[in-house]
Design a protein around this motif. Sequence first.
Motif, PDB file in Angstrom:
ATOM      1  N   SER A  54       2.271  18.388   0.527  1.00 58.41           N
ATOM      2  CA  SER A  54       2.564  19.018   1.587  1.00 58.41           C
ATOM      3  C   SER A  54       1.370  18.266   2.757  1.00 58.41           C
ATOM      4  O   SER A  54       1.708  17.825   3.648  1.00 58.41           O
ATOM      5  CB  SER A  54       2.045  20.558   1.800  1.00 58.41           C
ATOM      6  N   ALA A  55       0.157  18.032   2.257  1.00 55.95           N
ATOM      7  CA  ALA A  55      -0.894  17.467   3.012  1.00 55.95           C
ATOM      8  C   ALA A  55      -0.540  15.835   3.190  1.00 55.95           C
ATOM      9  O   ALA A  55      -0.920  15.599   4.237  1.00 55.95           O
ATOM     10  CB  ALA A  55      -2.255  17.670   2.358  1.00 55.95           C
ATOM     11  N   ALA A  56       0.116  15.380   2.227  1.00 61.89           N
ATOM     12  CA  ALA A  56       0.457  13.903   2.365  1.00 61.89           C
ATOM     13  C   ALA A  56       1.675  13.726   3.379  1.00 61.89           C
ATOM     14  O   ALA A  56       1.274  12.882   4.169  1.00 61.89           O
ATOM     15  CB  ALA A  56       1.024  13.495   1.032  1.00 61.89           C
ATOM     16  N   PHE A  57       2.225  14.518   3.543  1.00 63.74           N
ATOM     17  CA  PHE A  57       3.496  14.461   4.781  1.00 63.74           C
ATOM     18  C   PHE A  57       2.768  14.929   6.031  1.00 63.74           C
ATOM     19  O   PHE A  57       3.102  14.335   7.109  1.00 63.74           O
ATOM     20  CB  PHE A  57       4.880  15.557   4.450  1.00 63.74           C
ATOM     21  N   GLU A  58       1.790  15.502   5.950  1.00 57.24           N
ATOM     22  CA  GLU A  58       0.958  15.850   7.361  1.00 57.24           C
ATOM     23  C   GLU A  58       0.350  14.409   7.684  1.00 57.24           C
ATOM     24  O   GLU A  58       0.348  14.441   8.731  1.00 57.24           O
ATOM     25  CB  GLU A  58       0.032  17.087   7.041  1.00 57.24           C
ATOM     26  N   ARG A  59       0.013  13.613   6.470  1.00 57.65           N
ATOM     27  CA  ARG A  59      -0.822  12.668   6.938  1.00 57.65           C
ATOM     28  C   ARG A  59       0.030  11.711   7.559  1.00 57.65           C
ATOM     29  O   ARG A  59      -0.228  10.686   8.356  1.00 57.65           O
ATOM     30  CB  ARG A  59      -1.200  12.043   5.685  1.00 57.65           C
ATOM     31  N   LEU A  60       1.463  11.439   7.145  1.00 61.97           N
ATOM     32  CA  LEU A  60       2.489  10.707   7.352  1.00 61.97           C
ATOM     33  C   LEU A  60       2.688  11.027   8.848  1.00 61.97           C
ATOM     34  O   LEU A  60       2.730  10.089   9.782  1.00 61.97           O
ATOM     35  CB  LEU A  60       3.665  10.962   6.512  1.00 61.97           C
ATOM     36  N   GLU A  61       2.772  12.244   9.258  1.00 59.08           N
ATOM     37  CA  GLU A  61       3.016  12.612  10.691  1.00 59.08           C
ATOM     38  C   GLU A  61       1.859  12.562  11.536  1.00 59.08           C
ATOM     39  O   GLU A  61       2.173  12.069  12.961  1.00 59.08           O
ATOM     40  CB  GLU A  61       3.825  14.159  10.778  1.00 59.08           C
ATOM     41  N   GLY A  62       0.790  12.668  11.072  1.00 55.57           N
ATOM     42  CA  GLY A  62      -0.340  12.654  12.033  1.00 55.57           C
ATOM     43  C   GLY A  62      -1.165  11.485  12.135  1.00 55.57           C
ATOM     44  O   GLY A  62      -2.063  11.290  12.985  1.00 55.57           O
TER      45      GLY A  62
ATOM     46  N   SER B 119       0.875  -1.189  -0.308  1.00 51.17           N
ATOM     47  CA  SER B 119      -0.047  -0.066   0.130  1.00 51.17           C
ATOM     48  C   SER B 119       0.947   1.162   0.240  1.00 51.17           C
ATOM     49  O   SER B 119       1.916   0.991  -0.173  1.00 51.17           O
ATOM     50  CB  SER B 119      -0.880   0.122   1.226  1.00 51.17           C
ATOM     51  N   SER B 120       0.360   2.433   0.171  1.00 49.13           N
ATOM     52  CA  SER B 120       1.040   3.730   0.058  1.00 49.13           C
ATOM     53  C   SER B 120       0.546   4.486   1.271  1.00 49.13           C
ATOM     54  O   SER B 120      -0.867   4.354   1.731  1.00 49.13           O
ATOM     55  CB  SER B 120       0.718   4.507  -1.017  1.00 49.13           C
ATOM     56  N   ASN B 121       1.544   5.084   2.134  1.00 48.14           N
ATOM     57  CA  ASN B 121       0.944   5.866   3.361  1.00 48.14           C
ATOM     58  C   ASN B 121       0.171   6.835   2.915  1.00 48.14           C
ATOM     59  O   ASN B 121      -0.758   7.305   3.734  1.00 48.14           O
ATOM     60  CB  ASN B 121       2.261   6.316   4.135  1.00 48.14           C
ATOM     61  N   ALA B 122       0.435   7.338   1.800  1.00 48.80           N
ATOM     62  CA  ALA B 122      -0.579   8.670   1.297  1.00 48.80           C
ATOM     63  C   ALA B 122      -0.353   8.815  -0.074  1.00 48.80           C
ATOM     64  O   ALA B 122       0.701   8.415  -0.692  1.00 48.80           O
ATOM     65  CB  ALA B 122       0.086  10.060   1.884  1.00 48.80           C
ATOM     66  N   ILE B 123      -1.499   9.003  -0.815  1.00 46.41           N
ATOM     67  CA  ILE B 123      -1.597   9.414  -2.343  1.00 46.41           C
ATOM     68  C   ILE B 123      -2.286  10.803  -2.516  1.00 46.41           C
ATOM     69  O   ILE B 123      -2.910  11.252  -1.625  1.00 46.41           O
ATOM     70  CB  ILE B 123      -2.278   8.310  -2.953  1.00 46.41           C
TER      71      ILE B 123
ATOM     72  N   LEU C 100       2.762   9.341  -5.199  1.00 42.64           N
ATOM     73  CA  LEU C 100       2.885   8.479  -4.095  1.00 42.64           C
ATOM     74  C   LEU C 100       3.920   8.893  -2.930  1.00 42.64           C
ATOM     75  O   LEU C 100       4.964   9.246  -3.109  1.00 42.64           O
ATOM     76  CB  LEU C 100       3.246   6.999  -4.470  1.00 42.64           C
ATOM     77  N   VAL C 101       3.462   9.028  -1.601  1.00 43.65           N
ATOM     78  CA  VAL C 101       4.169   9.457  -0.773  1.00 43.65           C
ATOM     79  C   VAL C 101       4.342   8.664   0.306  1.00 43.65           C
ATOM     80  O   VAL C 101       3.408   8.004   1.148  1.00 43.65           O
ATOM     81  CB  VAL C 101       3.611  10.834  -0.119  1.00 43.65           C
ATOM     82  N   ASN C 102       5.676   8.054   0.667  1.00 44.00           N
ATOM     83  CA  ASN C 102       5.801   6.931   1.690  1.00 44.00           C
ATOM     84  C   ASN C 102       7.008   7.086   2.628  1.00 44.00           C
ATOM     85  O   ASN C 102       7.772   8.151   2.470  1.00 44.00           O
ATOM     86  CB  ASN C 102       5.879   5.585   1.065  1.00 44.00           C
ATOM     87  N   ILE C 103       6.975   6.301   4.035  1.00 43.84           N
ATOM     88  CA  ILE C 103       7.891   6.547   4.917  1.00 43.84           C
ATOM     89  C   ILE C 103       8.181   5.052   5.346  1.00 43.84           C
ATOM     90  O   ILE C 103       7.237   4.204   5.552  1.00 43.84           O
ATOM     91  CB  ILE C 103       7.500   7.252   6.080  1.00 43.84           C
TER      92      ILE C 103
ATOM     93  N   SER D 236     -12.162   1.708   4.462  1.00 45.74           N
ATOM     94  CA  SER D 236     -11.178   2.229   5.325  1.00 45.74           C
ATOM     95  C   SER D 236     -10.080   1.142   5.702  1.00 45.74           C
ATOM     96  O   SER D 236     -10.067   0.776   6.835  1.00 45.74           O
ATOM     97  CB  SER D 236     -11.553   2.948   6.472  1.00 45.74           C
ATOM     98  N   TYR D 237      -9.235   0.642   4.787  1.00 42.69           N
ATOM     99  CA  TYR D 237      -8.390  -0.367   5.063  1.00 42.69           C
ATOM    100  C   TYR D 237      -7.098   0.368   5.495  1.00 42.69           C
ATOM    101  O   TYR D 237      -6.743   1.196   4.790  1.00 42.69           O
ATOM    102  CB  TYR D 237      -8.120  -1.379   4.062  1.00 42.69           C
ATOM    103  N   GLY D 238      -6.379  -0.183   6.275  1.00 40.09           N
ATOM    104  CA  GLY D 238      -4.875   0.243   6.499  1.00 40.09           C
ATOM    105  C   GLY D 238      -4.585   1.362   7.341  1.00 40.09           C
ATOM    106  O   GLY D 238      -5.652   2.045   7.693  1.00 40.09           O
ATOM    107  N   PHE D 239      -3.554   2.055   7.446  1.00 40.35           N
ATOM    108  CA  PHE D 239      -3.123   3.077   8.076  1.00 40.35           C
ATOM    109  C   PHE D 239      -2.624   4.127   7.225  1.00 40.35           C
ATOM    110  O   PHE D 239      -2.276   5.160   7.619  1.00 40.35           O
ATOM    111  CB  PHE D 239      -2.094   2.970   9.297  1.00 40.35           C
TER     112      PHE D 239
END
Length: 212
Positions: free
Chosen positions: A146-154, A102-106, A112-115, A209-212
Amino acid sequence: MEIKDWHKETIGRKAVEAFKKNEFDAVYFSTAEEAAAFIMSHVKPEMTVGFGGSMTIKKMGIQDKVKGVGGKVLDHGTPGITREEMLAIAREEMLSDLYLCSSNAITMDGMLVNIDGIGNRVGAMSFGPKKVIIVASVDKVCKNESAAFERLEGIAAPMNNKRLETPNPCTKTGVCVNCQAPTRICRVYSVMRKKPVATDITVVIIPESYGF
């Protein structure tokens, strides 16, 4: 169609079109069951299928489906294995016939934004496997990078830390505090703005709503 369903589909399909403009293959499915059938259409007997630690893929029950058709499951998250065994499997995953994650954020503009902690997942997403399928819930769609990185952190980082039962501060605060703990798992950041030239990637978006 209920308003919530309409909104999810509208957002999901718009993200799909953005990914296509960025040269990714992309598709929206109305249910996880349809997405699972699409994934399984790529699985053949004896082929190796790597799993990138995705709670989304796990909840879809893909591993059992792969085993059911005679595919070989490569899962570095298998319970009870040693760290050395885990790393060996993670390396095998990077050369699998099919890699699922999966991807942490799209993002709405098709990124695709991941950590990662080790980097095996973002590495395999970029290059190595013959085919990569990335499945993400509409919940992970963000307005922009920018919002994707906010999702990663929050959301993504603290929830994955909680899942892995790390002693990191975000398991207490619920948000990233950019800790310097030796057990920090947020170490490798990846942004795909365009499909990697030599990698066959399909981005699958689902409403559940699957995954984190």
